[in-house]
Scaffold this motif. Structure first.
Motif, PDB file in Angstrom:
ATOM      1  N   ILE A  93      -9.328   0.200  -1.377  1.00  0.00           N
ATOM      2  CA  ILE A  93      -9.103   1.619  -1.720  1.00  0.00           C
ATOM      3  C   ILE A  93      -8.714   1.690  -3.191  1.00  0.00           C
ATOM      4  O   ILE A  93      -7.850   0.922  -3.639  1.00  0.00           O
ATOM      5  N   TYR A  94      -9.308   2.633  -3.918  1.00  0.00           N
ATOM      6  CA  TYR A  94      -8.841   2.935  -5.266  1.00  0.00           C
ATOM      7  C   TYR A  94      -7.961   4.172  -5.151  1.00  0.00           C
ATOM      8  O   TYR A  94      -8.424   5.234  -4.742  1.00  0.00           O
ATOM      9  N   ASP A  95      -6.676   4.020  -5.467  1.00  0.00           N
ATOM     10  CA  ASP A  95      -5.752   5.146  -5.239  1.00  0.00           C
ATOM     11  C   ASP A  95      -5.516   5.991  -6.490  1.00  0.00           C
ATOM     12  O   ASP A  95      -4.599   6.804  -6.534  1.00  0.00           O
TER      13      ASP A  95
ATOM     14  N   ILE B  34      -1.905   5.214   2.612  1.00  0.00           N
ATOM     15  CA  ILE B  34      -2.315   5.777   1.313  1.00  0.00           C
ATOM     16  C   ILE B  34      -2.878   7.180   1.563  1.00  0.00           C
ATOM     17  O   ILE B  34      -3.839   7.360   2.320  1.00  0.00           O
TER      18      ILE B  34
ATOM     19  N   TYR C 187      -4.054   9.576  -0.755  1.00  0.00           N
ATOM     20  CA  TYR C 187      -5.234   9.997  -1.508  1.00  0.00           C
ATOM     21  C   TYR C 187      -5.905   8.795  -2.150  1.00  0.00           C
ATOM     22  O   TYR C 187      -5.214   7.882  -2.610  1.00  0.00           O
ATOM     23  N   GLY C 188      -7.202   8.799  -2.181  1.00  0.00           N
ATOM     24  CA  GLY C 188      -7.905   7.700  -2.829  1.00  0.00           C
ATOM     25  C   GLY C 188      -9.345   7.686  -2.406  1.00  0.00           C
ATOM     26  O   GLY C 188      -9.833   8.620  -1.767  1.00  0.00           O
TER      27      GLY C 188
END
Ligand code: BTN
Length: 250
Positions: free
Chosen positions: A212-214, A244, A246-247
């Motif tokens: 995941i890119y947060d 998490i 948002y991402g």
């Protein structure tokens, strides 16, 4: 023929900048019903998550559902999952009517609908307040007749995948009654658990190692599901779990 539940006010455009932007203008002008639909044949400035361009060609679905709701802001995110489930249900029905083989319709956290790992639909949820009233705008783009060219995503359309010919009007008429039933249930009963479990049954890459890119960093772990808020739960290499909100699932 285009038929929608009678409590919805429908506005159609041949061409508009963006149905979500049109929705915001209509809310600000103060003359929007509690439930409204805005459908456009073409959008000249359609946009998606993180402001990305959403190529909007005639023949694809460009729809905004606008709902007046007093629910707290953090609960409104649940509507992305509710919408993804109802859109994917409807797509699955269309596929099963037209094809002999069963194709996998999957939901990629948080807002994409995939067929055979290719994106076929995206959802963009925005909120706006006007004179004490709060509205949620659910923008839905479905690639029906055209597969747009997107540089870093693998995309498809119903036409490409199964030679399915469905117009935006047919799609809206077929999908909106189920959406409305689910929405009314959610509005009255707060039943995110049911939506959550339906969403998880279709979750793309569930139980697999994902990244995941947060917004600041990449986080990798095993995708264990979504929590009560819709946040993605990852099990990290040290065995700890993290949620998490948002991402982007890479
Ligand atoms: C995404 O996957 O990034 C969300 C795409 C949402 C596109 C739809 S098309 C109708 C509505 N109007 C817009 O400008 N965007 C949404």
């Amino acid at each position: 023929m285009l038929t929608v539940p009678k409590d919805y006010n429908l506005t159609t455009f041949k061409q508009i900048d963006s149905t979500n932007d049109a929705a915001k203008r209509m809310v600000k002008s103060g003359d929007l019903a509690r439930k409204a639909l805005i459908l456009a044949e073409e959008q000249t400035s359609g946009y998606g998550q993180r402001g990305r361009v959403w190529e909007s060609l005639k023949g694809n679905l460009h729809l905004s559902i606008v709902l007046e709701t007093a629910k707290p802001l953090q609960k409104l995110q649940e509507l992305v999952f509710l919408t993804a489930v109802t859109v994917s249900d409807y797509i699955e029905k269309q596929l099963s009517q037209s094809l002999d083989v069963k194709l996998n319709v999957k939901l990629k956290w948080p807002n994409d609908v995939l067929i055979n790992s290719k994106k076929v639909a995206g959802i963009l949820l925005e909120t706006i307040k006007h004179q004490e009233k709060q509205y949620v705008i659910i923008g839905i783009g479905v690639n029906l007749a055209h597969t747009p060219s997107v540089s870093d995503q693998v995309v498809t359309s119903l036409k490409e995948i199964g030679d399915i010919e469905i117009t935006p009007e047919e799609f809206l008429s077929g999908f909106i009654s189920q959406f409305n039933t689910e929405y009314d249930n959610w509005q009255q009963n707060n039943h995110f658990d049911v939506i959550r479990s339906m969403w998880q049954q279709r979750a793309y890459n569930l139980s697999k190692q994902v990244m995941i890119y947060d917004g600041t960093q990449n986080i990798s772990g095993v995708f264990c599901g979504i929590d009560q808020r819709g946040a993605i739960i990852l099990e990290l290499s040290n065995g700890e779990r993290t949620a998490i909100d948002y991402g982007k699932l890479l």
